[in-house]
Design an enzyme around this catalytic site. Structure first.
Site, PDB file in Angstrom:
ATOM      1  N   SER A 173      46.855 -67.847 -24.071  1.00 16.84           N
ATOM      2  CA  SER A 173      46.038 -67.053 -23.391  1.00 16.84           C
ATOM      3  C   SER A 173      46.094 -67.339 -21.983  1.00 16.84           C
ATOM      4  O   SER A 173      45.837 -68.460 -21.614  1.00 16.84           O
ATOM      5  CB  SER A 173      44.511 -66.819 -23.705  1.00 16.84           C
ATOM      6  OG  SER A 173      43.767 -66.160 -22.946  1.00 16.84           O
ATOM      7  N   TYR A 186      36.900 -70.259 -27.010  1.00 14.85           N
ATOM      8  CA  TYR A 186      38.387 -69.650 -27.245  1.00 14.85           C
ATOM      9  C   TYR A 186      39.124 -70.163 -26.012  1.00 14.85           C
ATOM     10  O   TYR A 186      40.389 -70.531 -26.574  1.00 14.85           O
ATOM     11  CB  TYR A 186      37.986 -67.998 -27.199  1.00 14.85           C
ATOM     12  CG  TYR A 186      39.495 -67.393 -27.335  1.00 14.85           C
ATOM     13  CD1 TYR A 186      39.987 -67.251 -28.622  1.00 14.85           C
ATOM     14  CD2 TYR A 186      39.893 -66.623 -26.250  1.00 14.85           C
ATOM     15  CE1 TYR A 186      41.125 -66.159 -28.636  1.00 14.85           C
ATOM     16  CE2 TYR A 186      41.174 -66.221 -26.401  1.00 14.85           C
ATOM     17  CZ  TYR A 186      41.749 -66.039 -27.416  1.00 14.85           C
ATOM     18  OH  TYR A 186      42.855 -65.230 -27.457  1.00 14.85           O
TER      19      TYR A 186
END
Length: 281
Positions: A173, A186
Site C-alpha cells: 500500500s 494496517y
C-alpha cells in the site's frame, strides 16, 4: 489433501488439457503472454483482485479466484466465464489453514499445476491509530496480511518448482511511504510486505521463482471507501502530488500481468508504486 493432489498429477492430464487449451472462441486459449499458465489469486472477487483476475485470464492464464464468501466467488466466476475466460473459484479465508489447504487442493485438482500466485486478500478491522489497536486487532491484521501469503506460498512452492519457474506478486500500500494516521496497524502490516518481498525474492531466486510487490495508491474499491470519502485527503493529494483523479482497479492489473509474464523474467524483489505519482527517489 495430498492424496487428491497425487491423483490429479497421475490421472487427470486430459482434464488439465481441456481447461488450459480452450476452444478458439475463448480469449483464454493459446493466445496471450500468459498462455497455459495457472494463476491463483486471493481476495479476487472484487476491486483490485477482480481486475487482476480478469486481466490475467484475458492474457491467457487459467485463473483460480477466491474470497471468503461463496456468493462472491459465484458472482465473480459467472462474470468472468461470461466473458469466455478460463476461470474457476473456491471459498478461501486466507487466515484459516484449512481454507488455504482447500484452495491449493482445488487449484491442483482442476488445473494440475500452479505457475502464479497473487496475494491480494487483506483486512483492516480498525480505523484508528497504531497504539490504539488491541492485541486482537494486531493478531488479525498480521495473520491475514503478512503471515497468510507466506504460508500459502509455502504450500504451493513444490508445485511451482515442478514447473521450473514461477511468479509471485504481493500487494502492499502507498501507506508504507505516506502513512495515513487512520490506518496505523494496517500501514505497519503493509510495510512488512515490502520486507517479505525482498526476503522471498532472495530465497526463491535459485528456484527460478520471482517475487515482486505492487504498491497501490488511492484506488476506488469497496475496501478503500474510508479514504475515498475523505474529501480533504483527496484535495491534499491533488494539490501536493498533482494527481487529478482517483485510481481504478484496472490501473493495477496490467502491471501484475507484466510481472507474471516472460517479459519480466529478469525482474524480482521490486516494490512498484501505482499511484499517479512517485513517493520514492
Amino acid at each position: 489433501m495430498f492424496k487428491s493432489v497425487a491423483q490429479v498429477k497421475r490421472g487427470s492430464l486430459p482434464l488439465v488439457a481441456s481447461l488450459l487449451l480452450r476452444s478458439s472462441s475463448s480469449r483464454a486459449n493459446n493466445k496471450g503472454i500468459l498462455a497455459n499458465k495457472v494463476a491463483v489469486i486471493t481476495g479476487s472477487t472484487d476491486g483490485i483482485g477482480f481486475a487482476i483476475a480478469r486481466r490475467l485470464a484475458q492474457d491467457g492464464a487459467h485463473v483460480v479466484v477466491s474470497s471468503r464468501k461463496q456468493q462472491n466467488v459465484d458472482r465473480a466466476v459467472a462474470a468472468l466465464q461470461g466473458e469466455k475466460l478460463s476461470v474457476m473459484g473456491t471459498v478461501c479465508h486466507v487466515g484459516k489453514a484449512e481454507d488455504q489447504e482447500r484452495l491449493v487442493a482445488k487449484a491442483l485438482e482442476h488445473c494440475g499445476a500452479v505457475d502464479i500466485l497473487v496475494c491480494v486478500a487483506g483486512v483492516n478491522p480498525l480505523v484508528g491509530s497504531t497504539l490504539g489497536s488491541s492485541e486482537q486487532v494486531w493478531d488479525k491484521i498480521l495473520s491475514v496480511n503478512v503471515k497468510a501469503p507466506a504460508l500459502l506460498l509455502s504450500q504451493l512452492l513444490p508445485y511451482m518448482e515442478s514447473r521450473g519457474e514461477g511468479s509471485v506478486v504481493l500487494i502492499s500500500s502507498i501507506g508504507v511511504y505516506l502513512p495515513e494516521p487512520k490506518l496505523g496497524a494496517y500501514n505497519v502490516s503493509k510495510t512488512a510486505i515490502l520486507g517479505l518481498t525482498k526476503t522471498l525474492s532472495m530465497e526463491l531466486a535459485p528456484k527460478n521463482i520471482r517475487v515482486n510487490c505492487l504498491v497501490p495508491g488511492l484506488i476506488d474499491t469497496p475496501f478503500s471507501q474510508v479514504l475515498i470519502k475523505d474529501q480533504d485527503l483527496q484535495q491534499t493529494m491533488k494539490t501536493a502530488y498533482k494527481i487529478q483523479r482517483i485510481g481504478r482497479p484496472e490501473d493495477c492489473a496490467g502491471l501484475v500481468s507484466f510481472l507474471c509474464s516472460p517479459d519480466a523474467s529478469y525482474i524480482t524483489g521490486e516494490n512498484i508504486v501505482v499511484a499517479g505519482f512517485s513517493p520514492c527517489l
